[in-house]
Design an enzyme around this catalytic site. Structure first.
Site, PDB file in Angstrom:
ATOM      1  CE1 TYR A 188      -2.992   3.179   0.645  1.00 26.42           C
ATOM      2  CE2 TYR A 188      -1.498   3.585   2.480  1.00 26.42           C
ATOM      3  CZ  TYR A 188      -2.479   4.022   1.619  1.00 26.42           C
ATOM      4  OH  TYR A 188      -2.926   5.315   1.721  1.00 26.42           O
ATOM      5  CG  HIS A 231       0.901  15.496   7.018  1.00 29.24           C
ATOM      6  ND1 HIS A 231      -0.069  14.818   7.732  1.00 29.24           N
ATOM      7  CD2 HIS A 231       0.733  15.100   5.729  1.00 29.24           C
ATOM      8  CE1 HIS A 231      -0.787  14.063   6.917  1.00 29.24           C
ATOM      9  NE2 HIS A 231      -0.327  14.219   5.696  1.00 29.24           N
ATOM     10  CB  SER A 284      -4.199  11.104   7.030  1.00 26.58           C
ATOM     11  OG  SER A 284      -2.810  11.119   7.270  1.00 26.58           O
ATOM     12  CB  CYS A 303      -8.274  16.418   7.731  1.00 31.60           C
ATOM     13  SG  CYS A 303      -8.672  15.149   8.941  1.00 31.60           S
ATOM     14  CG  ASP A 341       0.563  14.333   1.883  1.00 33.42           C
ATOM     15  OD1 ASP A 341      -0.453  14.475   2.599  1.00 33.42           O
ATOM     16  OD2 ASP A 341       1.357  13.389   2.026  1.00 33.42           O
ATOM     17  NE  ARG A 390      -4.923   7.853   0.314  1.00 34.62           N
ATOM     18  CZ  ARG A 390      -4.695   8.964   1.010  1.00 34.62           C
ATOM     19  NH1 ARG A 390      -4.107   9.989   0.457  1.00 34.62           N
ATOM     20  NH2 ARG A 390      -5.082   9.053   2.266  1.00 34.62           N
TER      21      ARG A 390
HETATM   22  P1  GTP Z   1      -4.207  12.750   2.852  1.00 35.10           P
HETATM   23  O1  GTP Z   1      -3.844  12.540   1.416  1.00 35.10           O
HETATM   24  O2  GTP Z   1      -4.657  11.500   3.531  1.00 35.10           O
HETATM   25  O3  GTP Z   1      -3.125  13.433   3.637  1.00 35.10           O
HETATM   26  O4  GTP Z   1      -5.558  13.640   2.875  1.00 35.10           O
HETATM   27  P2  GTP Z   1      -5.865  15.192   2.613  1.00 35.10           P
HETATM   28  O5  GTP Z   1      -5.605  15.979   3.855  1.00 35.10           O
HETATM   29  O6  GTP Z   1      -5.199  15.663   1.379  1.00 35.10           O
HETATM   30  O7  GTP Z   1      -7.454  15.192   2.426  1.00 35.10           O
HETATM   31  P3  GTP Z   1      -8.344  15.410   1.104  1.00 35.10           P
HETATM   32  O8  GTP Z   1      -8.215  16.799   0.566  1.00 35.10           O
HETATM   33  O9  GTP Z   1      -8.090  14.300   0.165  1.00 35.10           O
HETATM   34  O10 GTP Z   1      -9.803  15.271   1.710  1.00 35.10           O
HETATM   35  C1  GTP Z   1     -10.226  14.123   2.391  1.00 35.10           C
HETATM   36  C2  GTP Z   1     -11.718  14.096   2.544  1.00 35.10           C
HETATM   37  O11 GTP Z   1     -12.171  15.289   3.200  1.00 35.10           O
HETATM   38  C3  GTP Z   1     -12.447  14.014   1.223  1.00 35.10           C
HETATM   39  O12 GTP Z   1     -13.482  13.068   1.325  1.00 35.10           O
HETATM   40  C4  GTP Z   1     -13.011  15.388   1.038  1.00 35.10           C
HETATM   41  O13 GTP Z   1     -14.205  15.366   0.311  1.00 35.10           O
HETATM   42  C5  GTP Z   1     -13.219  15.896   2.464  1.00 35.10           C
HETATM   43  N1  GTP Z   1     -13.069  17.372   2.541  1.00 35.10           N
HETATM   44  C6  GTP Z   1     -12.033  18.102   2.070  1.00 35.10           C
HETATM   45  N2  GTP Z   1     -12.237  19.432   2.258  1.00 35.10           N
HETATM   46  C7  GTP Z   1     -13.435  19.553   2.872  1.00 35.10           C
HETATM   47  C8  GTP Z   1     -14.218  20.671   3.333  1.00 35.10           C
HETATM   48  O14 GTP Z   1     -13.838  21.841   3.224  1.00 35.10           O
HETATM   49  N3  GTP Z   1     -15.411  20.373   3.938  1.00 35.10           N
HETATM   50  C9  GTP Z   1     -15.848  19.089   4.085  1.00 35.10           C
HETATM   51  N4  GTP Z   1     -17.015  18.901   4.689  1.00 35.10           N
HETATM   52  N5  GTP Z   1     -15.146  18.011   3.645  1.00 35.10           N
HETATM   53  C10 GTP Z   1     -13.961  18.228   3.059  1.00 35.10           C
HETATM   54  C1  SPV Z   2      -1.806  10.171   4.481  1.00 33.95           C
HETATM   55  O1  SPV Z   2      -2.280   9.160   5.001  1.00 33.95           O
HETATM   56  O2  SPV Z   2      -1.560  11.221   5.134  1.00 33.95           O
HETATM   57  C2  SPV Z   2      -1.529  10.187   3.026  1.00 33.95           C
HETATM   58  C3  SPV Z   2      -1.598   8.942   2.292  1.00 33.95           C
HETATM   59  O3  SPV Z   2      -1.183  11.225   2.480  1.00 33.95           O
HETATM   60  S1  SPV Z   2      -0.220   7.935   2.618  1.00 33.95           S
HETATM   61  O4  SPV Z   2       0.739   8.102   1.536  1.00 33.95           O
HETATM   62  O5  SPV Z   2      -0.717   6.590   2.672  1.00 33.95           O
HETATM   63  O6  SPV Z   2       0.404   8.318   3.857  1.00 33.95           O
HETATM   64 MN    MN Z   3      -1.080  12.920   3.929  1.00 33.72          MN
END
Ligand code: GTP
Ligand code: SPV
Ligand code: MN
Length: 605
Positions: free
Chosen positions: A200, A229, A251, A253, A280, A383
């Site tokens: 993964y 991060h 993550s 969020c 990220d 992803r």
């Molecule tokens: P990692 O890659 O795991 O580090 O995640 P990330 O922090 O880049 O999160 P990402 O932007 O992919 O969003 C993750 C989830 O949060 C998705 O399902 C989005 O739809 C939701 N999300 C993102 N921004 C918002 C927001 O402003 N409001 C709400 N309600 N949901 C959000």
């Molecule tokens: C996270 O989990 O914060 C990610 C995906 O950005 S991973 O590469 O699996 O850590």
């Molecule tokens: Mn991340």
């Protein structure tokens, strides 16, 4: 043929080859011919599938084992020589014992397999902030993903002088993908990462979390810079000036979403634009002018698929349209395309769900799973891996070796209550406290329960490669170095819920309205209300033009409330956290941070 003469690299590869005993060793030069051949090989073995070439040219599909779909924090270790250097947020084992335990597992593990040698640079070639890694792996999936996520191949060694020992040694084998023997191990003092029995992303794309956060945070501590991060974005204002901000959310969020935000009409019409530098990870170092400069060490996006659609994140969706890899999403068998929850409201009838079963997607998603919720066609942590160059709003500074100057640092998390939509810390030390106090409801990005509130300081709990107490002290020290040139520090919360569990802030593109306030604060162009927890916006200073129906004055009051009872509880919980979770377990909480707690308590009255 070896792509470097560096004796340190060659010696280490020889040792690892002797240990893992592959049939063949192949250096990844990054050429198209080589990558095409590897792609064909992965397709012929069934490891990857090609998607619809008209709709998704160059795109591939992959599924991991159902037991191997997220990071495994309970099997992730920081093996510093002294236990106290790993600290209370990490699993630790003596490096000698860990090597002794893992060496037999790696012994002969690549028999009958090919070892791929992947040289890669984290950061633009030629950047003074960039660093080199070499990953050895028995997975073509890893090679193809590293090609998207890093500057891979021969070019990487341009960043490594011929006699240098400053490269990160990554050894990965998927072995038998046995969850009981899965280990993700960082040896910060050896510049070494060993990962085994997973395939993964976060566990095996060793440039990402293992190097660019766990090892790099340790390096930054020793060398006077920061690995965080954080996304990095630029906001171009109507006057043409671009302000850069970095934001740390745990993550899943919202980092990718904020990084690629499309401003609402009222902002677009006024001439605002948002540009993505990273989604990220940020490496940040003081520049010649004394300001904090950030680069994105990555070269692509490993983004959460579910929830991504043309409305929530148009730019991310565009990124996935060519030369992308999809992992653990569903396949629409009618046209050989991909689908996930939240892409649209039409689950394909003729579908393959993420584990590979052929189902009627409409019926499947209408049925309840064991958790009492509708079954999902795509895994919640499915992803896409997409090249940064696909991003319609990629910053022109993306490859700038010097990075971009950061005006504001933003922390955030998923909090149903307590934390207001946005507030500004009083100063850097208070901002460091605010970062240390980030807590968030858990997500599917790591194995374990989802939706449980947990402390996740600076959104770095799973990624700090040393003692969290030293990490906080390093933050305070960086503030001293930066002095009055330090970025201003803010906290945001997009995830306020009403009694029925609905989000009361529209989020996504509308988060621009909060960025606007943050930037105006940095420029000294807008006033604020001083509260016990920091500076809050006056309600009229958050622009709601176009969302007045949704965000009424009453809702805005709710979003900007500092509830004395809830905050008294919050402060008490932070005292408990510092004492029981950190100090009682071998972390030193800097006195400056504890003083912040006293100050908040005094201000709360
Ligand atoms: P990692 O890659 O795991 O580090 O995640 P990330 O922090 O880049 O999160 P990402 O932007 O992919 O969003 C993750 C989830 O949060 C998705 O399902 C989005 O739809 C939701 N999300 C993102 N921004 C918002 C927001 O402003 N409001 C709400 N309600 N949901 C959000
Ligand atoms: C996270 O989990 O914060 C990610 C995906 O950005 S991973 O590469 O699996 O850590
Ligand atoms: Mn991340």
């Amino acid at each position: 043929m070896a792509l470097t003469k560096n004796p340190n690299v060659l010696k280490w590869i020889d040792e690892m080859t002797a240990l893992t005993k592959p049939d063949k060793v192949v250096w990844i030069d990054g050429s198209k011919a080589q990558l095409d051949a590897l792609t064909e090989e992965a397709i012929s073995t069934g490891e990857m599938k090609r998607l619809n070439e008209d709709k998704f040219p160059g795109c591939l599909y992959h599924r991991t084992k159902p037991n191997d779909v997220a990071r495994v924090e309970d099997r992730t270790f920081i093996c510093s020589r002294k236990k106290e250097n790993a600290g209370p947020t990490n699993n630790w084992m003596d490096p000698k014992e860990m090597y002794a335990m893992l060496t037999p597992m790696y012994d002969g593990v690549m028999k009958g397999r090919t070892m791929y040698v992947i040289p890669y640079s984290m950061g633009p070639i030629g950047s003074p902030i960039a660093k080199v890694g070499v990953e050895l792996t028995d997975s073509i999936y890893v090679v193809l993903n590293m090609n998207i996520m890093t500057r891979m191949g021969e070019q990487a060694f341009k960043n490594l002088p011929d006699d240098s020992n400053d490269f990160v040694r990554g050894l990965h084998s998927k072995a038998d993908v046995d969850p009981e023997k899965r280990y993700i191990v960082q040896f910060p003092e050896d510049n070494t990462i060993w990962s085994i029995n997973s395939a993964y992303g976060g566990n095996v794309l060793l440039g990402k979390k293992c190097f660019a956060l766990r090892i790099a945070s340790y390096q930054g501590w020793k060398e006077g810079w920061m690995a965080e991060h954080m996304l990095i974005l630029g906001v171009k204002k109507p006057d043409g000036d671009i302000k850069y901000v970095a934001a740390a959310f745990p993550s899943a969020c919202g980092k990718t979403n904020l990084a690629m935000l499309i401003p609402p009409a009222v902002y677009k019409e006024a001439g605002y634009e948002v540009f993505t530098v990273g989604d990220d990870i940020a490496w940040m170092k003081p520049g010649p002018d004394g300001r904090l400069y950030a680069i994105n060490p990555e070269n692509g996006f490993f983004g959460v698929a579910p929830g991504t659609n043309a409305k929530s994140n148009f730019n991310a969706l565009e990124c996935t349209k060519k030369n992308a890899i999809f992992t653990n999403v569903a396949i629409n068998l009618d046209d050989n395309t991909v689908w996930w929850e939240g892409l649209d409201k039409n689950p394909p009838e003729n579908a393959e769900e993420w584990k590979g079963a052929k189902v009627n997607g409409k019926e499947f998603t209408a049925q309840m799973g064991a958790d009492g919720k509708p079954q999902k066609l795509a895994h919640p942590n499915s992803r896409f891996t997409a090249p940064a160059e696909n991003c319609p709003c990629l910053s022109s500074e993306f490859n700038n070796p010097q990075g971009v100057p950061i005006s504001a640092i933003i922390f955030g998390g998923r909090r149903a209550s307590t934390t207001p939509l946005v507030y500004q810390s009083f100063d850097w030390n208070h901002g460091t406290y605010v970062g240390s106090a980030v807590s968030s409801e858990t997500t599917a990005a790591a194995t374990g329960a989802v939706g449980v509130l947990r402390h996740d300081p600076m959104a770095m709990k799973p990624f700090i490669g040393y003692n969290v107490g030293d990490y906080w002290q390093h933050w305070l020290d960086m503030g001293k170095t930066l002095g009055d040139k330090a970025p201003k520090i803010f906290n945001v919360n997009w995830f306020h819920q009403d009694a029925d569990g609905n989000f009361i802030w529209p989020g996504f593109g509308d988060n621009m309205r909060v960025l606007d306030w943050i930037i105006k604060r940095c420029e000294g162009k807008v006033d604020a209300t001083e509260t016990a927890i920091g500076y809050l916006p006056k309600p009229e200073d958050i622009n709601v033009t176009g969302i007045e129906d949704e965000v009424t004055p009453a809702i805005m009051d709710q979003l900007l409330e500092v509830n004395k009872d809830l905050w008294t509880k919050e402060v008490a919980e932070m005292r408990r956290y510092y004492a029981e979770d950190i100090e009682a377990k071998g972390g030193n909480v800097p006195a400056e941070l504890k003083a912040q707690l006293d100050n908040i308590e005094k201000r709360l009255g």
